[in-house]
Each structure stands twice: as structure tokens, then as C-alpha cells.
Design a protein around this motif. Structure first.
Motif, PDB file in Angstrom:
ATOM      1  N   CYS A   1      -5.653  23.184  11.931  1.00 12.70           N
ATOM      2  CA  CYS A   1      -6.337  24.480  11.794  1.00 12.70           C
ATOM      3  C   CYS A   1      -7.281  24.553  10.601  1.00 12.70           C
ATOM      4  CB  CYS A   1      -5.300  25.604  11.697  1.00 12.70           C
ATOM      5  SG  CYS A   1      -4.309  25.566  10.201  1.00 12.70           S
ATOM      6  N   GLY A   2      -7.244  23.569   9.703  1.00 13.16           N
ATOM      7  CA  GLY A   2      -8.148  23.571   8.557  1.00 13.16           C
ATOM      8  C   GLY A   2      -7.628  24.335   7.349  1.00 13.16           C
ATOM      9  N   TYR A   3      -6.412  24.870   7.426  1.00 13.74           N
ATOM     10  CA  TYR A   3      -5.815  25.613   6.314  1.00 13.74           C
ATOM     11  C   TYR A   3      -5.612  24.661   5.141  1.00 13.74           C
ATOM     12  CZ  TYR A   3      -2.990  29.523   4.492  1.00 13.74           C
ATOM     13  OH  TYR A   3      -2.511  30.585   3.766  1.00 13.74           O
ATOM     14  N   ARG A   4      -5.805  25.161   3.905  1.00 15.48           N
ATOM     15  CA  ARG A   4      -5.784  24.277   2.740  1.00 15.48           C
ATOM     16  C   ARG A   4      -4.524  24.397   1.887  1.00 15.48           C
ATOM     17  NH1 ARG A   4     -10.764  21.856   1.769  1.00 15.48           N
ATOM     18  NH2 ARG A   4     -10.054  21.472  -0.336  1.00 15.48           N
ATOM     19  N   ILE A   5      -3.495  25.082   2.379  1.00 21.42           N
ATOM     20  CA  ILE A   5      -2.224  25.174   1.661  1.00 21.42           C
ATOM     21  C   ILE A   5      -1.189  24.395   2.457  1.00 21.42           C
ATOM     22  CG2 ILE A   5      -0.406  26.687   0.832  1.00 21.42           C
ATOM     23  CD1 ILE A   5      -2.538  28.834   0.427  1.00 21.42           C
ATOM     24  N   LEU A   6      -0.702  23.304   1.869  1.00 22.76           N
ATOM     25  CA  LEU A   6       0.285  22.449   2.517  1.00 22.76           C
ATOM     26  C   LEU A   6       1.526  22.393   1.636  1.00 22.76           C
ATOM     27  CD1 LEU A   6      -2.000  19.485   3.609  1.00 22.76           C
ATOM     28  CD2 LEU A   6      -1.338  21.464   4.949  1.00 22.76           C
ATOM     29  N   TYR A   7       2.690  22.354   2.275  1.00 28.00           N
ATOM     30  CA  TYR A   7       3.960  22.297   1.572  1.00 28.00           C
ATOM     31  C   TYR A   7       4.600  20.946   1.811  1.00 28.00           C
ATOM     32  CZ  TYR A   7       3.359  27.323   1.232  1.00 28.00           C
ATOM     33  OH  TYR A   7       2.870  28.569   0.962  1.00 28.00           O
ATOM     34  N   LYS A   8       5.080  20.319   0.724  1.00 28.85           N
ATOM     35  CA  LYS A   8       5.733  19.025   0.846  1.00 28.85           C
ATOM     36  C   LYS A   8       7.118  19.222   1.439  1.00 28.85           C
ATOM     37  CE  LYS A   8       6.587  14.888  -1.842  1.00 28.85           C
ATOM     38  NZ  LYS A   8       6.488  14.288  -3.174  1.00 28.85           N
ATOM     39  N   LYS A   9       7.484  18.328   2.370  1.00 32.10           N
ATOM     40  CA  LYS A   9       8.804  18.417   2.986  1.00 32.10           C
ATOM     41  C   LYS A   9       9.877  18.057   1.971  1.00 32.10           C
ATOM     42  CE  LYS A   9       7.900  17.451   7.813  1.00 32.10           C
ATOM     43  NZ  LYS A   9       8.226  16.564   8.917  1.00 32.10           N
ATOM     44  N   ARG A  10      11.074  18.592   2.165  1.00 30.20           N
ATOM     45  CA  ARG A  10      12.198  18.244   1.306  1.00 30.20           C
ATOM     46  C   ARG A  10      12.631  16.818   1.565  1.00 30.20           C
ATOM     47  NH1 ARG A  10      16.337  22.641  -0.543  1.00 30.20           N
ATOM     48  NH2 ARG A  10      14.892  24.352  -0.740  1.00 30.20           N
ATOM     49  N   THR A  11      13.101  16.180   0.523  1.00 27.30           N
ATOM     50  CA  THR A  11      13.587  14.814   0.645  1.00 27.30           C
ATOM     51  C   THR A  11      15.007  14.816   1.201  1.00 27.30           C
ATOM     52  OG1 THR A  11      14.009  12.780  -0.550  1.00 27.30           O
ATOM     53  CG2 THR A  11      14.390  14.788  -1.752  1.00 27.30           C
ATOM     54  N   ARG A  12      15.357  13.765   1.914  1.00 27.59           N
ATOM     55  CA  ARG A  12      16.714  13.616   2.450  1.00 27.59           C
ATOM     56  C   ARG A  12      17.622  12.971   1.400  1.00 27.59           C
ATOM     57  NH1 ARG A  12      16.420  16.898   6.419  1.00 27.59           N
ATOM     58  NH2 ARG A  12      15.116  16.333   8.171  1.00 27.59           N
TER      59      ARG A  12
ATOM     60  N   PRO B   1       0.846  -1.204   0.000  1.00 33.15           N
ATOM     61  CA  PRO B   1       0.000   0.000   0.000  1.00 33.15           C
ATOM     62  C   PRO B   1       0.877   1.248   0.000  1.00 33.15           C
ATOM     63  CG  PRO B   1      -0.024  -1.058   2.144  1.00 33.15           C
ATOM     64  CD  PRO B   1       0.714  -1.976   1.216  1.00 33.15           C
ATOM     65  N   PRO B   2       0.400   2.344  -0.635  1.00 31.36           N
ATOM     66  CA  PRO B   2       1.211   3.562  -0.681  1.00 31.36           C
ATOM     67  C   PRO B   2       1.451   4.133   0.709  1.00 31.36           C
ATOM     68  CG  PRO B   2      -0.979   3.958  -1.576  1.00 31.36           C
ATOM     69  CD  PRO B   2      -0.877   2.496  -1.298  1.00 31.36           C
ATOM     70  N   GLU B   3       2.672   4.615   0.928  1.00 29.25           N
ATOM     71  CA  GLU B   3       3.022   5.185   2.225  1.00 29.25           C
ATOM     72  C   GLU B   3       2.520   6.618   2.305  1.00 29.25           C
ATOM     73  OE1 GLU B   3       7.158   4.862   3.071  1.00 29.25           O
ATOM     74  OE2 GLU B   3       7.247   2.771   2.444  1.00 29.25           O
ATOM     75  N   PRO B   4       2.131   7.078   3.485  1.00 29.13           N
ATOM     76  CA  PRO B   4       1.707   8.481   3.617  1.00 29.13           C
ATOM     77  C   PRO B   4       2.889   9.419   3.418  1.00 29.13           C
ATOM     78  CG  PRO B   4       1.608   7.347   5.737  1.00 29.13           C
ATOM     79  CD  PRO B   4       1.972   6.327   4.710  1.00 29.13           C
ATOM     80  N   VAL B   5       2.609  10.588   2.856  1.00 28.57           N
ATOM     81  CA  VAL B   5       3.633  11.596   2.597  1.00 28.57           C
ATOM     82  C   VAL B   5       3.450  12.722   3.606  1.00 28.57           C
ATOM     83  CG1 VAL B   5       4.556  13.177   0.868  1.00 28.57           C
ATOM     84  CG2 VAL B   5       3.585  10.997   0.161  1.00 28.57           C
ATOM     85  N   SER B   6       4.560  13.267   4.109  1.00 25.37           N
ATOM     86  CA  SER B   6       4.524  14.316   5.125  1.00 25.37           C
ATOM     87  C   SER B   6       4.459  15.699   4.485  1.00 25.37           C
ATOM     88  CB  SER B   6       5.785  14.230   5.974  1.00 25.37           C
ATOM     89  OG  SER B   6       5.456  13.965   7.293  1.00 25.37           O
ATOM     90  N   TYR B   7       3.569  16.525   4.985  1.00 20.91           N
ATOM     91  CA  TYR B   7       3.403  17.901   4.517  1.00 20.91           C
ATOM     92  C   TYR B   7       3.404  18.842   5.711  1.00 20.91           C
ATOM     93  CZ  TYR B   7       1.886  15.892   0.081  1.00 20.91           C
ATOM     94  OH  TYR B   7       1.829  15.194  -1.083  1.00 20.91           O
ATOM     95  N   LEU B   8       3.798  20.102   5.486  1.00 22.59           N
ATOM     96  CA  LEU B   8       3.758  21.139   6.509  1.00 22.59           C
ATOM     97  C   LEU B   8       2.638  22.120   6.184  1.00 22.59           C
ATOM     98  CD1 LEU B   8       7.551  21.941   6.916  1.00 22.59           C
ATOM     99  CD2 LEU B   8       6.090  20.733   8.518  1.00 22.59           C
ATOM    100  N   CYS B   9       1.892  22.508   7.191  1.00 22.86           N
ATOM    101  CA  CYS B   9       0.822  23.484   7.018  1.00 22.86           C
ATOM    102  C   CYS B   9       1.436  24.863   6.765  1.00 22.86           C
ATOM    103  CB  CYS B   9      -0.065  23.521   8.258  1.00 22.86           C
ATOM    104  SG  CYS B   9      -1.346  24.785   8.185  1.00 22.86           S
ATOM    105  N   GLY B  10       0.864  25.614   5.827  1.00 23.03           N
ATOM    106  CA  GLY B  10       1.360  26.947   5.507  1.00 23.03           C
ATOM    107  C   GLY B  10       0.968  27.979   6.541  1.00 23.03           C
TER     108      GLY B  10
END
Length: 56
Positions: free
Chosen positions: A37-48, A9-18
Motif C-alpha cells: 500500500c505504500g505506507y511508511r510506518i512498519l513494525y518489526k516482528k517480535r523475536t521467537r 550477506p545480511p538476512e532480510p528482516v520481517s516487518y508488518l505494515c502499520g
């Protein structure tokens, strides 16, 4: 004929709330919205992982 193994199954991806900066883990098909908080703009974390492209 189910002789082969099913794909994992696909792994969840981590995002940061804007807005509040909370860490959110989203799976495919989830609503793109901060759980805190319900904010709809999320930023994908940088890959290592090192990513290198070849320019031509």
C-alpha cells in the motif's frame, strides 16, 4: 590476501505494515515502505528467541 571466508550477506528482516498489516521483508539499504500500500510506518516482528536482561 583473501585467505579467510567472506561474511555471509545480511538476512532480510520481517516487518508488518502499520496500515494494511502486510508482511514485508527488508534488507539493509531498502526503502522503508510497504510494498502493498505504500505506507511508511512498519513494525518489526517480535523475536521467537528468549531475551533476558539483568537489571542492576
Amino acid at each position: 590476501m583473501d585467505g579467510g571466508m567472506a561474511p555471509p550477506p545480511p538476512e532480510p528482516v520481517s516487518y508488518l505494515c502499520g496500515d494494511c498489516g502486510a508482511d514485508n521483508s527488508l534488507k539493509p539499504g531498502d526503502v522503508i515502505q510497504c510494498r502493498e500500500c505504500g505506507y511508511r510506518i512498519l513494525y518489526k516482528k517480535r523475536t521467537r528467541r528468549i531475551v533476558q536482561y539483568e537489571a542492576r
